[in-house]
Design an enzyme around this catalytic site. Structure first.
Site, PDB file in Angstrom:
ATOM      1  N   ASP A 122      45.363 -33.505   5.438  1.00  0.00           N
ATOM      2  CA  ASP A 122      46.698 -33.567   5.550  1.00  0.00           C
ATOM      3  C   ASP A 122      46.808 -34.417   6.932  1.00  0.00           C
ATOM      4  O   ASP A 122      46.338 -34.062   7.782  1.00  0.00           O
ATOM      5  CB  ASP A 122      47.304 -32.209   5.627  1.00  0.00           C
ATOM      6  CG  ASP A 122      48.828 -32.586   5.927  1.00  0.00           C
ATOM      7  OD1 ASP A 122      49.566 -33.237   5.134  1.00  0.00           O
ATOM      8  OD2 ASP A 122      49.342 -31.646   6.792  1.00  0.00           O
ATOM      9  N   TYR A 160      51.304 -37.580  13.909  1.00  0.00           N
ATOM     10  CA  TYR A 160      50.152 -36.899  14.683  1.00  0.00           C
ATOM     11  C   TYR A 160      49.207 -38.099  15.581  1.00  0.00           C
ATOM     12  O   TYR A 160      48.490 -37.728  16.352  1.00  0.00           O
ATOM     13  CB  TYR A 160      49.192 -36.551  13.541  1.00  0.00           C
ATOM     14  CG  TYR A 160      49.818 -35.099  12.524  1.00  0.00           C
ATOM     15  CD1 TYR A 160      50.984 -34.489  13.029  1.00  0.00           C
ATOM     16  CD2 TYR A 160      49.329 -34.758  11.461  1.00  0.00           C
ATOM     17  CE1 TYR A 160      51.736 -33.581  12.264  1.00  0.00           C
ATOM     18  CE2 TYR A 160      49.886 -33.804  10.637  1.00  0.00           C
ATOM     19  CZ  TYR A 160      51.150 -33.454  11.050  1.00  0.00           C
ATOM     20  OH  TYR A 160      51.892 -32.363  10.158  1.00  0.00           O
TER      21      TYR A 160
END
Length: 161
Positions: free
Chosen positions: A13, A18
């Site tokens: 994931d 991020y």
């Protein structure tokens, strides 16, 4: 990440927000190149973040994410949060739906939506369906979480309630 794949991790994931899609992609490529896994062994999910993208260039963003991840499709693509105008959410969902039809995305969903925000998105999609822009069927699961199916594929909601 490469070591995690070698040790048996199969669900990866990540997200545009991020900032690790390139690192993840290099690990995936290495694991596949070395025969540790095949692409079909992995389930890769990633997300669009409206903090970095207005939602207008979703096709370009997804193709950049595919390039960074070194993949030719994404198993699950999610809208990372509800933090966008209704018009941007609708346009983004429409783009995601088109990429689903094109096979670039295998399943679509949302993350960090509470039930009211999800209901609002579903209402927008239902309105689009009435206008001939796509199809969604909804169901309620134990009164709290909402799930939908887009042409038989799972609609995933990571709740924020």
């Amino acid at each position: 990440m490469y070591d995690a794949i070698r040790m048996g991790y199969r669900h990866i994931d990540t997200s545009q927000a991020y900032g690790n899609e390139g690192e993840i992609g290099r690990a995936i490529k290495r694991a596949i190149d070395e025969g540790v896994v095949t692409r079909n062994d992995l389930f890769v999910s990633t997300k669009i973040s409206f903090q970095k993208d207005s939602g207008r260039n979703v096709f370009n963003l997804v193709h950049m994410q595919l390039e960074r991840l070194k993949l030719n499709y994404i198993d699950l693509y999610m809208i990372h949060s509800h933090m966008a105008s209704p018009a941007v959410l609708k346009a983004t969902w429409h783009s995601i739906t088109q990429m689903y039809y094109d096979g670039i995305i295998r399943a679509a969903g949302v993350s960090n939506f509470n039930s009211q925000q999800l209901e609002a998105l579903i209402a927008m999609v239902e309105e689009s369906r009435e206008e001939g822009e796509g199809a969604v069927e909804q169901s309620v699961d134990d009164g709290e979480s909402l799930r939908s199916e887009v042409l038989g594929e799972p609609f995933v909601c990571e709740g924020a309630d």
